[in-house]
Structure formats: structure tokens, C-alpha cells
Design an enzyme around this catalytic site. Sequence first.
Site, PDB file in Angstrom:
ATOM      1  CG  ASN A   7     -13.480  12.460  16.332  1.00 36.72           C
ATOM      2  OD1 ASN A   7     -13.765  13.137  17.437  1.00 36.72           O
ATOM      3  ND2 ASN A   7     -14.081  13.031  15.366  1.00 36.72           N
ATOM      4  CE  LYS A  14     -18.125  10.793  13.728  1.00 33.21           C
ATOM      5  NZ  LYS A  14     -18.449  12.015  12.832  1.00 33.21           N
ATOM      6  NE  ARG A  91     -12.096  17.139  15.659  1.00 30.47           N
ATOM      7  CZ  ARG A  91     -13.359  17.277  14.871  1.00 30.47           C
ATOM      8  NH1 ARG A  91     -13.931  16.364  14.283  1.00 30.47           N
ATOM      9  NH2 ARG A  91     -13.753  18.460  14.787  1.00 30.47           N
ATOM     10  CG  HIS A 180     -15.602  22.901  13.131  1.00 36.21           C
ATOM     11  ND1 HIS A 180     -16.395  23.667  12.889  1.00 36.21           N
ATOM     12  CD2 HIS A 180     -16.143  21.658  13.448  1.00 36.21           C
ATOM     13  CE1 HIS A 180     -17.582  23.225  13.321  1.00 36.21           C
ATOM     14  NE2 HIS A 180     -17.368  21.873  13.545  1.00 36.21           N
ATOM     15  N   GLY A 210     -21.699  21.581   9.063  1.00 35.19           N
ATOM     16  CA  GLY A 210     -22.113  20.096   9.335  1.00 35.19           C
ATOM     17  C   GLY A 210     -23.367  20.515  10.618  1.00 35.19           C
ATOM     18  CG  ASN A 211     -25.707  18.737  14.202  1.00 40.65           C
ATOM     19  OD1 ASN A 211     -26.674  18.993  13.733  1.00 40.65           O
ATOM     20  ND2 ASN A 211     -25.396  18.223  15.512  1.00 40.65           N
ATOM     21  N   GLY A 212     -22.520  20.859  13.432  1.00 41.30           N
ATOM     22  CA  GLY A 212     -21.636  22.043  14.022  1.00 41.30           C
ATOM     23  C   GLY A 212     -21.215  22.813  12.836  1.00 41.30           C
ATOM     24  NE  ARG A 241     -22.829  22.539  19.115  1.00 40.04           N
ATOM     25  CZ  ARG A 241     -21.622  22.112  18.409  1.00 40.04           C
ATOM     26  NH1 ARG A 241     -21.001  22.780  17.584  1.00 40.04           N
ATOM     27  NH2 ARG A 241     -21.382  21.011  18.754  1.00 40.04           N
ATOM     28  CG  ASP A 282     -30.572  15.184   7.640  1.00 39.49           C
ATOM     29  OD1 ASP A 282     -30.537  15.415   6.480  1.00 39.49           O
ATOM     30  OD2 ASP A 282     -30.243  14.117   7.758  1.00 39.49           O
ATOM     31  NE  ARG A 283     -27.940  22.308   8.234  1.00 41.05           N
ATOM     32  CZ  ARG A 283     -27.194  22.216   9.202  1.00 41.05           C
ATOM     33  NH1 ARG A 283     -27.032  21.006   9.692  1.00 41.05           N
ATOM     34  NH2 ARG A 283     -26.223  22.946   9.616  1.00 41.05           N
ATOM     35  NE  ARG A 284     -29.590  13.922   4.293  1.00 44.84           N
ATOM     36  CZ  ARG A 284     -28.897  12.865   4.820  1.00 44.84           C
ATOM     37  NH1 ARG A 284     -28.340  11.851   3.687  1.00 44.84           N
ATOM     38  NH2 ARG A 284     -28.612  12.450   5.984  1.00 44.84           N
ATOM     39  CD  GLU A 387     -12.973  17.472  10.535  1.00 44.90           C
ATOM     40  OE1 GLU A 387     -12.882  18.074  11.868  1.00 44.90           O
ATOM     41  OE2 GLU A 387     -13.634  16.809  10.304  1.00 44.90           O
TER      42      GLU A 387
END
Length: 445
Positions: A7, A14, A91, A180, A210-212, A241, A282-284, A387
Site C-alpha cells: 500500500n 505499508k 492497493r 475505502h 480514521g484520519n480519512g 479534510r 489525532d482523536r486522542r 483491507e
Amino acid sequence: MVILTLNCGSSSAKYQVYDWANKDILAVGVVERIGLEYSTIEHKANGKEEYHAEFSSPTHKEAIELIIRMLLDEEYGVIKDLKEIGAVGHRVLHGGEVFKQSALVTDEVIEQLKKVIPLGPLHMPANIMGIEAARKAMPDVPQAIVLDTAWHQTMPDEAFMYAVPYEWYTKYNVRRYGFHGTSHLYCAKRAAVVLGKENKDTNVIICHIGNGASVCAVKNGVCVDTSMGLTPLEGLVMGSRSGDIDPAIIPYMMENTGMSAREMDTALNKKSGLIGLCGKSDRRDVLKASQEGDHRAKLAIDMECRRLKKYIGGYATLLDGKLDAIVFTAGVGEMARHVRLGACKGLEAIGAKLDEHKNDVCFSRNGEFEISTDDSVVKILVIPTDEELVMTEDAYALMNGTYDVHTNFHYTFEEKTYVNKGRERDLKKNLVKNPELASILAIPR
């Protein structure tokens, strides 16, 4: 035989190595900072020490070469010869109107992908560079492209068309494509298993966060609508975004600031969303700031959850009152309890009732969990996406001559008996630490 999946992003690559015979993941890793002053690699192989290093990787070519050396390495590797690799799955972000399903890579396929670059200028060049580098390093190994957009090809015209001049579609391919796709495909088919239904009889709404992030409405086992559009910019409030905005904002701000089209594109893709609202993606970090009294961080959370709720409620109307489940997946969907909680408030109106205790307990990426109340008409599920497994199975089937479009193809993970061995090992460890997780497993172990 093993299957390698790659990916390649704009500055990263990745990878995963999958043992097809034993249905187990042998190694995973990521090369980051490709094209910068130095690059890094993180490599994890079963039963071996993790490997971290810095090196020079001006292009994806050097990154792919290092990945192959790591796979063959005497101390950290998992194969002895490249001949053990039966196929490589890549991907690819965008198939445009050219590719409607996964395909084996040929010179002609690469040339066709290059024509789609304008539809995904941030991702497609890196995708193609990764494919070309892998083909050069492994010229005798069958390689396949797996498209993010393929899953969404079942959308009807009224879902994928925009209300703009029709020639924009016929001349410039302006339409909703959706992204996605491999994640939505996996989760749709796993949801059918969890619900004990046939895929063709399953109606779910999948929230890949996720981030997206994107939402997908699945009716009778196939996609009928999705929140992302021509590009991955439309839809939800994301890490960087904007998601949905009034299109008139774009010329208004360009006229007032003198921004160019490229600068506007960068602003909407990389400087908006949560980063634009509170400076964090980052949601945290956003949650921590909110708990410490940061008004803008709280606003960002509220906006993200409200947008999610609007899409879930709207998509429920497309399923003729026969919604079976809402699925949360991807890093945030699987781990961010506060996002799931906020997104589900008020969904009792469509028959979905979140059990706040179950939701709070569910902080694991290793199992499939049900977090709705016992009397909830619509189930609320957390399903870790995979995925890479979709890519692996598509690549193997294409190499083996047994592949077909997903509406006709049967994946191994569609079986109730399917077990992800790597996740199962981690789940058992988590169950020891938190026995209460066993009570919300969607498929009891």
C-alpha cells in the site's frame, strides 16, 4: 506460498506477508518518509524481534528493495527465496471509469492508471511508482491492483451522479466514485456473518473512521451510496479534510485571499477538518484537549459526531426500514469510544440503541463486538477492518484464475468458522486482561 500486499502512499509504503496455506500473517511493516532527507522502516515478523532503522529512500524503488531484503533477511525475514511469493497485491486509490474490479498488472494497465492520475493527484503517482518498483524487483511474480473505488460500482445512477452539467460526466468523468472500498467490502461481508444472514439479505451502514473517513450504505449486500465523491474530500469531518461544505465558499475565499486553486485544494485536504478547527487531528489529542476545557476541541468532536449521525440517519432511509446493523471500523471507529457514543446519540429514532457500558468496555482492535442494548432492533457492531486480507484474496484469485467481481466471488472471511490467527492470539491476551470483553463478542469464542 505467500502473498505480499503493498500500500504505497505519497511518502510511505505499508506491507504485509500472508501465508496462504496456513491462513496466517507472517510479517507486517511500513516504510515512511520516502523522498525526505532520511526514511524509516518498522518491520514486525511473528516470533521475532521488531526491527527499526533509518535509511535513504529517495523514491519508492529503494523502499520496495529494502522491504524485499527484510523479507529475505536471515535474522528478521520470513522467506528464504522470492520464489515463495506467489503474487503481489497493490492497493490503488482510483480506478475512474476504467477499472470496475481488481485486475492483473500489465504494461497496458499501468498506462491506463496513469490516465486516471488527475482524479487522484495526491495518491495515484505513488500507487503507480510502487507497482513499477515491485514489478522491476520481482518481474516473474504475478501482480494485481485492488481498487478503492471498485466496491462502490453497484451504486445506482441517482447516487453517483452530481446535479451539474451532464457533459461534466461524459467529458471529464465527474461523478461519485467512493473510497475505502476494500474496508467496506470486508466489513459488509463480516457483518453478514455476525448477523447470521446471507450477504444478499444484509442491510448495514458502515462507518469507516480514521484520519480519512467515509460512510457506506449497503443494501442486499452491495453498496448503494457512500459519502466520499469524485475524490476522498467529500462527506464527513475528517482529520485534515473539510468534508461537505457549501461550494460557494471556494470562490468566495479565493477572491478574498488571493489563494490559487492548488492552495485551496491544499487547504481543504490538509488544513481543514479537525486540524482546521482545533489544530489537532489525532482523536486522542482532541479528546484530551476537550476534557481540559478547550472549546474548539469540544466543537471539533461535536461537529464530527453530528456529521456522522446525519449520514447514518439519512442512509437509513435508503434501506426501506430494513436496517440490520450499524458498523464502526478503522482506527477511530474501532478505538474511539467517545466518537461512537456521540455518533449514536439520538439513533433510537431508527431503532439503534447504544449500550454505553458495552461501548466503554469495547477498546480493542482484536475482535468483533456488539455494543448495542439487548433490546435494540438495529445492532451496533464494532468490526476491525482487514483491507490487506481483501487484497491478498483478490491477488491470489487473479493469479489462480478464479477471481470474479465481488458480487459473484466468495471470500474465506465470509465463513463463520473463519479466524484471523494473528488477531485471535492478541484477543486471548486481551481477554486475560479484560475478561468482560468476552461478554460483548459478536461471535462467542
